[in-house]
Design an enzyme around this catalytic site. Structure first.
Site, short mmCIF file in Angstrom:
data_model
loop_
_atom_site.label_atom_id
_atom_site.label_comp_id
_atom_site.label_asym_id
_atom_site.label_seq_id
_atom_site.Cartn_x
_atom_site.Cartn_y
_atom_site.Cartn_z
N CYS A 198 -32.19 24.93 60.42
CA CYS A 198 -32.23 26.18 59.66
C CYS A 198 -33.36 27.09 60.15
O CYS A 198 -33.13 28.28 60.43
CB CYS A 198 -32.36 25.89 58.17
SG CYS A 198 -33.60 24.65 57.75
N1 LIG Z 1 -30.66 21.46 53.37
C1 LIG Z 1 -30.69 22.37 54.33
O1 LIG Z 1 -31.07 23.53 54.11
C2 LIG Z 1 -30.27 21.99 55.73
C3 LIG Z 1 -30.26 23.01 56.70
C4 LIG Z 1 -29.88 22.69 58.02
C5 LIG Z 1 -29.54 21.39 58.34
N2 LIG Z 1 -29.60 20.42 57.38
C6 LIG Z 1 -29.25 19.06 57.79
O2 LIG Z 1 -27.99 18.72 57.22
C7 LIG Z 1 -27.97 17.32 56.90
C8 LIG Z 1 -27.67 17.19 55.41
O3 LIG Z 1 -28.70 17.86 54.69
P1 LIG Z 1 -28.71 17.95 53.10
O4 LIG Z 1 -29.83 18.86 52.75
O5 LIG Z 1 -27.34 18.24 52.58
O6 LIG Z 1 -29.11 16.44 52.72
P2 LIG Z 1 -28.92 15.68 51.34
O7 LIG Z 1 -28.80 16.66 50.24
O8 LIG Z 1 -30.01 14.66 51.29
O9 LIG Z 1 -27.50 14.93 51.52
C9 LIG Z 1 -27.34 13.89 52.44
C10 LIG Z 1 -25.91 13.37 52.39
O10 LIG Z 1 -25.73 12.36 53.39
C11 LIG Z 1 -25.25 11.13 52.80
N3 LIG Z 1 -25.87 10.04 53.56
C12 LIG Z 1 -27.19 9.71 53.64
N4 LIG Z 1 -27.38 8.69 54.51
C13 LIG Z 1 -26.14 8.39 55.01
C14 LIG Z 1 -25.66 7.43 55.95
N5 LIG Z 1 -26.50 6.58 56.58
N6 LIG Z 1 -24.34 7.39 56.21
C15 LIG Z 1 -23.46 8.23 55.57
N7 LIG Z 1 -23.86 9.16 54.67
C16 LIG Z 1 -25.18 9.23 54.39
C17 LIG Z 1 -25.69 11.22 51.34
O11 LIG Z 1 -24.82 10.49 50.46
P3 LIG Z 1 -24.87 8.90 50.32
O12 LIG Z 1 -26.31 8.49 50.56
O13 LIG Z 1 -24.39 8.63 48.92
O14 LIG Z 1 -23.92 8.38 51.36
C18 LIG Z 1 -25.54 12.72 51.06
O15 LIG Z 1 -24.18 13.01 50.77
C19 LIG Z 1 -29.36 16.78 57.31
O16 LIG Z 1 -29.31 16.24 58.59
C20 LIG Z 1 -30.23 18.02 57.28
O17 LIG Z 1 -31.36 17.93 58.11
C21 LIG Z 1 -29.92 20.70 56.08
#
Ligand SMILES: NC(=O)c1ccc[n+]([C@@H]2O[C@H](COP(=O)([O-])OP(=O)(O)OC[C@H]3O[C@@H](n4cnc5c(N)ncnc54)[C@H](OP(=O)(O)O)[C@@H]3O)[C@@H](O)[C@H]2O)c1
Length: 328
Positions: free
Chosen positions: A143
């Site tokens: 981001c």
């Molecule tokens: N938040 C932002 O603004 C943003 C911006 C750019 C990029 N990102 C990237 O996008 C990704 C998701 O971010 P987020 O903010 O949505 O994170 P989040 O809110 O912590 O959600 C993470 C998701 O991944 C799942 N998960 C975690 N470990 C896993 C595994 N080993 N295998 C399968 N599923 C797994 C979790 O569900 P379960 O644990 O129940 O499976 C949950 O659905 C990250 O890599 C983050 O760096 C985020």
């Protein structure tokens, strides 16, 4: 077109489902969460009640039936899924950091070995469009690097130093609560963190190298008490002074055909919920101040991921992404 979202209980996953409701051809048919398998999606994302009756499934790669899969999972998790899904003929957009950097840089910056590395297009479409068109896999950028790089890209050739100062909303940290995101620590407050060591600076430097810039790049983030948005002030120090008219023309020409980049005063709330990046620049001779605003969950994550899917699958680049922001 069937779409699977691995990691759909998180913020980026929920946002993918919301945005894809407006896509002309993509239909989300599989959403995963390990902790919530069997639970209706709208229990975690109540904003989606009435729009979908999907339930979370376990992320079993062999069972996922889809044309495209989004990996909205933490770094190191995505590398466990990407290769397997690709080998089953499923196109993949990875929102994590696993495929954004060269292997050795990734391992150094993230301090873990990469167990399934391959080179992937870096999906800022405004800069890498031709690599994303028809690709089977795209690595969606971070981001901060998205907003920062778009702010400075037109001046890449003219700069010797670029200092990015970013303010980010709290959803950037995902939905896992921590002391940093605890309301009394965030509310009514502004705080810097990782002053010189944020991992995203590696992507920012990689992008400047891609643009053949010789600029030295620095980055400091700050947490501000809003849910969504990143406002980046880029201090761009030039080799030679440049007049305001000339800089503005450079930006207008650079982004002339870009639907998602608008030249106007960046206001965080004006891009909230949308895939737009608003940019303005001001010259102080050999220092140019370029400011950008994006929604970290849309242009900084899920919206840009859909923009990439559109390029990979031959849809209009803005399919599903034409919604305006939400000011105030
Ligand atoms: N938040 C932002 O603004 C943003 C911006 C750019 C990029 N990102 C990237 O996008 C990704 C998701 O971010 P987020 O903010 O949505 O994170 P989040 O809110 O912590 O959600 C993470 C998701 O991944 C799942 N998960 C975690 N470990 C896993 C595994 N080993 N295998 C399968 N599923 C797994 C979790 O569900 P379960 O644990 O129940 O499976 C949950 O659905 C990250 O890599 C983050 O760096 C985020």
């Amino acid at each position: 077109m069937k779409v699977a979202i691995v990691g759909a209980s998180g913020y980026a996953g929920g946002e993918l489902v919301r945005l894809l409701l407006h896509h002309s051809a993509a239909k989300v048919t599989c959403v995963t969460s390990r902790k919530l398998a069997g639970t209706p999606l709208d229990q975690v994302h109540p904003q989606l009640k009435g729009f979908t009756d999907l339930k979370f499934e376990n992320p079993e790669t062999d069972a996922i039936e889809a044309d495209v899969a989004f990996l909205a999972v933490p770094h190191t998790a995505a590398m466990q899924y990407a290769g397997k899904l690709l080998s089953r003929g499923i196109k993949v957009v990875d929102l994590s950091a696993d495929y954004r950097l060269a292997k050795d840089v990734f391992e150094k910056v993230y301090g873990v070995p990469h167990t399934d590395y391959f080179k992937a297009p870096y999906g800022i479409p405004e800069l890498h469009r031709k690599d994303c068109i028809n690709a089977k896999f795209v690595s969606n950028p971070g981001c901060f690097p998205t907003g920062a790089t778009l702010a400075a890209a037109p001046l890449a050739h003219y700069a010797h130093t670029i200092i990015y100062d970013s303010k980010t909303g709290v959803s950037g940290a995902g939905d896992n609560p921590s002391a940093t995101t605890h309301y009394p620590n965030v509310g009514d407050n502004v705080g810097p963190y990782k002053l010189t060591t944020h991992r995203h600076v590696a992507e920012m430097r990689q992008e400047m190298a891609f643009l053949k810039s010789r600029a030295t790049v620095y980055f400091t983030p700050h947490l501000v008490p809003v849910n969504r948005g990143i406002l980046t002030t880029a201090h761009i120090l030039l080799n030679e002074p440049m007049e305001q008219k000339e800089v503005e023309k450079l930006y207008h020409d650079f982004y002339r055909n870009e639907y998602f980049v608008r030249y106007q005063k960046p206001i965080l709330a004006a891009v909230r919920g949308s895939n737009f990046c608003d940019i303005m620049v001001e010259s102080e001779g050999s220092r140019i101040v370029a400011v950008s605003a994006i929604d970290n969950l849309v242009k900084g994550a899920s919206g840009q991921a859909i923009q990439n899917m559109n390029l990979m699958c031959g849809f209009a680049e803005n399919d599903g992404l034409t919604g305006a922001g939400m000011l105030p």
